[in-house]
Design a protein around this motif. Structure first.
Motif, mmCIF file in Angstrom:
data_model
loop_
_atom_site.group_PDB
_atom_site.id
_atom_site.type_symbol
_atom_site.label_atom_id
_atom_site.label_comp_id
_atom_site.label_asym_id
_atom_site.label_seq_id
_atom_site.Cartn_x
_atom_site.Cartn_y
_atom_site.Cartn_z
ATOM 1 N N GLY A 18 79.148 -15.563 -7.021
ATOM 2 C CA GLY A 18 79.695 -16.473 -8.023
ATOM 3 C C GLY A 18 81.029 -16.053 -8.615
ATOM 4 O O GLY A 18 81.799 -16.901 -9.059
ATOM 5 N N LEU A 19 81.305 -14.741 -8.631
ATOM 6 C CA LEU A 19 82.601 -14.289 -9.157
ATOM 7 C C LEU A 19 83.755 -15.010 -8.451
ATOM 8 O O LEU A 19 84.724 -15.437 -9.091
ATOM 9 C CB LEU A 19 82.728 -12.767 -8.986
ATOM 10 C CG LEU A 19 84.114 -12.161 -9.227
ATOM 11 C CD1 LEU A 19 84.586 -12.400 -10.658
ATOM 12 C CD2 LEU A 19 84.108 -10.660 -8.922
ATOM 13 N N VAL A 22 84.188 -18.527 -9.722
ATOM 14 C CA VAL A 22 84.808 -18.555 -11.056
ATOM 15 C C VAL A 22 86.298 -18.229 -10.955
ATOM 16 O O VAL A 22 87.139 -18.915 -11.536
ATOM 17 C CB VAL A 22 84.086 -17.571 -12.011
ATOM 18 C CG1 VAL A 22 84.843 -17.451 -13.328
ATOM 19 C CG2 VAL A 22 82.658 -18.032 -12.259
ATOM 20 N N HIS A 167 80.665 -10.188 -15.363
ATOM 21 C CA HIS A 167 79.886 -11.139 -14.571
ATOM 22 C C HIS A 167 78.535 -10.548 -14.213
ATOM 23 O O HIS A 167 77.599 -11.273 -13.881
ATOM 24 C CB HIS A 167 80.637 -11.522 -13.289
ATOM 25 C CG HIS A 167 81.915 -12.252 -13.566
ATOM 26 N ND1 HIS A 167 82.011 -13.620 -13.553
ATOM 27 C CD2 HIS A 167 83.141 -11.795 -13.910
ATOM 28 C CE1 HIS A 167 83.246 -13.982 -13.859
ATOM 29 N NE2 HIS A 167 83.962 -12.888 -14.084
ATOM 30 N N ASN A 168 78.478 -9.232 -14.200
ATOM 31 C CA ASN A 168 77.219 -8.582 -13.837
ATOM 32 C C ASN A 168 77.260 -7.132 -14.288
ATOM 33 O O ASN A 168 78.006 -6.331 -13.744
ATOM 34 C CB ASN A 168 77.023 -8.672 -12.322
ATOM 35 C CG ASN A 168 75.594 -8.397 -11.931
ATOM 36 O OD1 ASN A 168 74.926 -7.576 -12.552
ATOM 37 N ND2 ASN A 168 75.119 -9.074 -10.907
ATOM 38 N N VAL A 217 79.276 -14.296 -19.194
ATOM 39 C CA VAL A 217 79.364 -15.641 -18.635
ATOM 40 C C VAL A 217 78.305 -16.635 -19.117
ATOM 41 O O VAL A 217 78.210 -17.738 -18.592
ATOM 42 C CB VAL A 217 79.409 -15.566 -17.096
ATOM 43 C CG1 VAL A 217 80.768 -15.058 -16.645
ATOM 44 C CG2 VAL A 217 78.309 -14.665 -16.546
ATOM 45 N N ASN A 250 80.000 -20.290 -17.768
ATOM 46 C CA ASN A 250 80.847 -20.676 -16.636
ATOM 47 C C ASN A 250 80.833 -22.184 -16.437
ATOM 48 O O ASN A 250 79.868 -22.858 -16.799
ATOM 49 C CB ASN A 250 80.313 -20.063 -15.334
ATOM 50 C CG ASN A 250 80.658 -18.597 -15.196
ATOM 51 O OD1 ASN A 250 81.637 -18.121 -15.755
ATOM 52 N ND2 ASN A 250 79.850 -17.878 -14.429
ATOM 53 N N GLN A 308 67.880 -8.252 -8.301
ATOM 54 C CA GLN A 308 68.234 -9.137 -9.416
ATOM 55 C C GLN A 308 67.584 -10.514 -9.314
ATOM 56 O O GLN A 308 67.135 -11.090 -10.293
ATOM 57 C CB GLN A 308 69.765 -9.318 -9.471
ATOM 58 C CG GLN A 308 70.241 -10.424 -10.411
ATOM 59 C CD GLN A 308 71.749 -10.688 -10.316
ATOM 60 O OE1 GLN A 308 72.476 -9.930 -9.676
ATOM 61 N NE2 GLN A 308 72.210 -11.743 -10.944
ATOM 62 N N GLU A 381 70.073 -12.950 -15.015
ATOM 63 C CA GLU A 381 71.090 -13.835 -14.424
ATOM 64 C C GLU A 381 72.202 -14.070 -15.435
ATOM 65 O O GLU A 381 72.062 -14.871 -16.363
ATOM 66 C CB GLU A 381 70.457 -15.162 -13.999
ATOM 67 C CG GLU A 381 71.327 -15.970 -13.050
ATOM 68 C CD GLU A 381 71.586 -15.226 -11.744
ATOM 69 O OE1 GLU A 381 72.734 -14.748 -11.585
ATOM 70 O OE2 GLU A 381 70.664 -15.099 -10.919
ATOM 71 N N PRO A 382 73.309 -13.373 -15.295
ATOM 72 C CA PRO A 382 74.408 -13.508 -16.268
ATOM 73 C C PRO A 382 74.782 -14.971 -16.529
ATOM 74 O O PRO A 382 74.866 -15.394 -17.670
ATOM 75 C CB PRO A 382 75.537 -12.731 -15.600
ATOM 76 C CG PRO A 382 74.806 -11.666 -14.806
ATOM 77 C CD PRO A 382 73.573 -12.342 -14.293
ATOM 78 N N CYS A 383 75.024 -15.732 -15.481
ATOM 79 C CA CYS A 383 75.185 -17.180 -15.656
ATOM 80 C C CYS A 383 74.353 -17.889 -14.595
ATOM 81 O O CYS A 383 73.392 -18.569 -14.879
ATOM 82 C CB CYS A 383 76.646 -17.614 -15.543
ATOM 83 S SG CYS A 383 76.807 -19.409 -15.677
ATOM 84 N N GLY A 384 74.726 -17.663 -13.339
ATOM 85 C CA GLY A 384 74.101 -18.412 -12.261
ATOM 86 C C GLY A 384 74.900 -19.684 -12.059
ATOM 87 O O GLY A 384 75.169 -20.432 -13.011
#
Ligand code: ADP
Ligand code: GLC
Length: 476
Positions: A18-19, A22, A167-168, A217, A250, A308, A381-384
């Motif tokens: 995902g980074l 973004v 992000h993580n 995020v 995000n 994760q 999950e920081p954002c997903g």
């Protein structure tokens, strides 16, 4: 404002997660609002073929003794975003991924690869005469760029504000102390309030402690990382720094992820032609030689296979829903034990399960369009982003309530758009899957959830102002 956005992966040039999405889309959203954004990323092997012709080359010399670092100025052809590629043959021109070799092992010199990259970003914002461009903001992302904040600190550069986005937190970019000498950083930074981390040195911690602002995020993850359970050993320092920490959700690039216009799916559709989604389901089943019975639900996963993501819980619970006629499709790669576990499941249920180990952008779109349910049982999950894509495609996400998943997926109420469970156990997942199966056989309720899902707006447009406000507050 002038913003230099540093990231170790940027879609469409290179992506492992995902980074990249973004880094490919937030700068675009900022540019749309009139800001002057440049990207900076290492010139990995094959990248030069994906960018426009180089307009300018700046040689920064050989600060790390591994060969000259060159800045190649160009732009991304798809959207015209300016980018500086940091070229150094010995560090970046390798056949494998950006971080690991073909056996999935971290490169032995990752500290040097990303110190050099970070150094280049810090050097360019400190020497604007080289580029005729003075950044107001240096926006760092994850550990691979965090060292830049340490270089600016040791050079006492206060002319640029630094924002670090986590992000993580799990990937803290920490290395054995004997490697520190090669970073060219001062040992004065190796304190508990500095970049020392349990007897090692950490790129992420440098990014946190030497930044003017820290973001993560999603709002929920911003809270979670202050606790030992989710803090990955950094919760102590994050509590000290909590005044400068915020969570900004995000966004999604709906030009790339939208079933109404997606050229990568079999049949486009919208809320008013939702029945057309079944064409995609049928095609996905047929493509995988699975029975095309449309009365039974199709579950799926698009994910990195890591601890994760909680996918081991799926391995434990899937047989019970397969026994009720469900089918399951997975696209992912990573952890070898998980890969083998899913391959074994396919062997056991060849008519109901299709596993594809690998990375395939186009197939990920076909999954989002063809699935009924996307499973995301993440431990954290920081954002997903995959649940946000699923929503837009009327594919209901079934998630563990954590981080950005908790902020975006709702099971109850008028705006319900998916399913969720709390405990990271196979029992909790099992119970949630059962609720989901029951709802699937109540078409009116299911249809309403799909409509709700598709109507949520998680576009960048909704959050770009929060970014602009944050940046502005730092340069006033
Ligand atoms: P993370 O960054 O933790 O991997 P996200 O949900 O934020 O999780 O983003 C994952 C991104 O990577 C999404 O764009 C998803 O579609 C993509 N992705 C993950 N695995 C694969 C794969 N095997 N093939 C294609 N795309 C993938
Ligand atoms: C990370 C996280 C994910 C997030 C992505 C983009 O890889 O694991 O939750 O969506 O970064 O911020």
């Amino acid at each position: 404002m002038k913003i230099l956005f540093a990231a170790s992966e940027i879609y469409p040039l290179i992506k492992t997660g995902g980074l990249a999405d973004v880094a490919g889309s937030l700068p675009l959203a900022l540019r749309t609002k009139g800001h002057d954004v440049k990207l900076i990323m290492p010139a990995y092997q094959g990248i030069l073929e994906k960018v426009a012709p180089i307009q300018k080359t700046i040689n920064l010399g050989n600060p790390f003794g591994v060969g000259d670092l060159r800045i190649l100025e160009t732009h991304i052809p798809e959207n015209d975003t300016p980018i500086w590629l940091v070229q150094c043959q010995a560090l970046y021109e390798r056949e494998d991924g950006p971080y690991v070799d073909k056996n999935g092992q971290d490169f032995e010199d990752n500290h040097l690869r990303f110190c050099a990259f970070s150094w280049a970003a810090a050097y360019l914002v400190s020497n604007s005469e080289l580029t005729d461009w003075q950044a107001d903001i240096l926006h760092l992302n994850d550990w691979q760029t965090g060292f830049a904040a340490a270089y600016l600190e040791s050079w006492e550069n206060k002319s640029v504000a630094v924002v670090t986005t986590v992000h993580n937190l799990r990937y803290n970019g920490s290395f054995e102390m004997h490697k520190f000498a090669s970073t060219q950083l001062s040992t004065e930074l190796l304190t508990m309030q500095g970049m020392e981390f349990y007897g090692r040195f950490s790129g992420l911690k440098a990014g946190l402690v030497y930044a003017d602002a820290i973001t993560t995020v999603s709002p929920s993850y911003a809270q979670e990382i202050l606790t030992p359970e989710y803090g990955d050993g950094l919760d102590g320092i994050l509590n000290v720094l909590s005044d400068k920490l915020t969570g900004i959700l995000n966004g999604v690039d709906y030009n790339a992820w939208n079933p109404e216009i997606d050229p990568l799916i079999r049949q486009t559709y919208s809320t008013t032609s939702l029945q057309q989604k079944t064409t995609n389901k049928r095609a996905l089943l047929a493509e995988n030689n699975l029975s095309t019975d449309l009365t039974k639900p199709l579950f799926g996963v698009v994910s990195r296979l890591t601890e994760q993501k909680g996918l081991d819980l799926i391995l434990e619970t899937l047989p019970t829903i397969l026994a009720q006629g469900a089918r399951f499709v997975l696209l992912g790669s990573g952890d070898k034990t998980l890969e083998q576990g899913f391959m074994a499941l396919q062997q056991q249920f060849p008519e109901q399960v299709a596993i594809r180990i690998g990375y395939d952008e186009a197939y990920s779109h076909r999954l989002q369009a063809g699935l009924d349910v996307l499973l995301i049982p993440s431990r954290f999950e920081p954002c997903g982003l995959t649940q946000l894509y699923a929503l837009k495609y009327g594919t209901l996400p079934l998630v563990r309530q954590t981080g950005g998943l908790a902020d975006t997926v709702f099971e109850e109420g008028e705006k319900a758009n998916g399913f969720h469970f709390q405990d990271a156990t196979s029992e909790a997942l099992q119970a949630c899957l059962q609720r989901c199966l029951e709802t699937y056989h109540q078409p009116a309720i299911w249809h309403q959830k799909q409509i709700n899902a598709m109507q949520y707006d998680y576009s960048w447009d909704k959050v770009t102002d929060q970014w602009i406000e944050l940046y502005s507050s730092l340069i006033q």
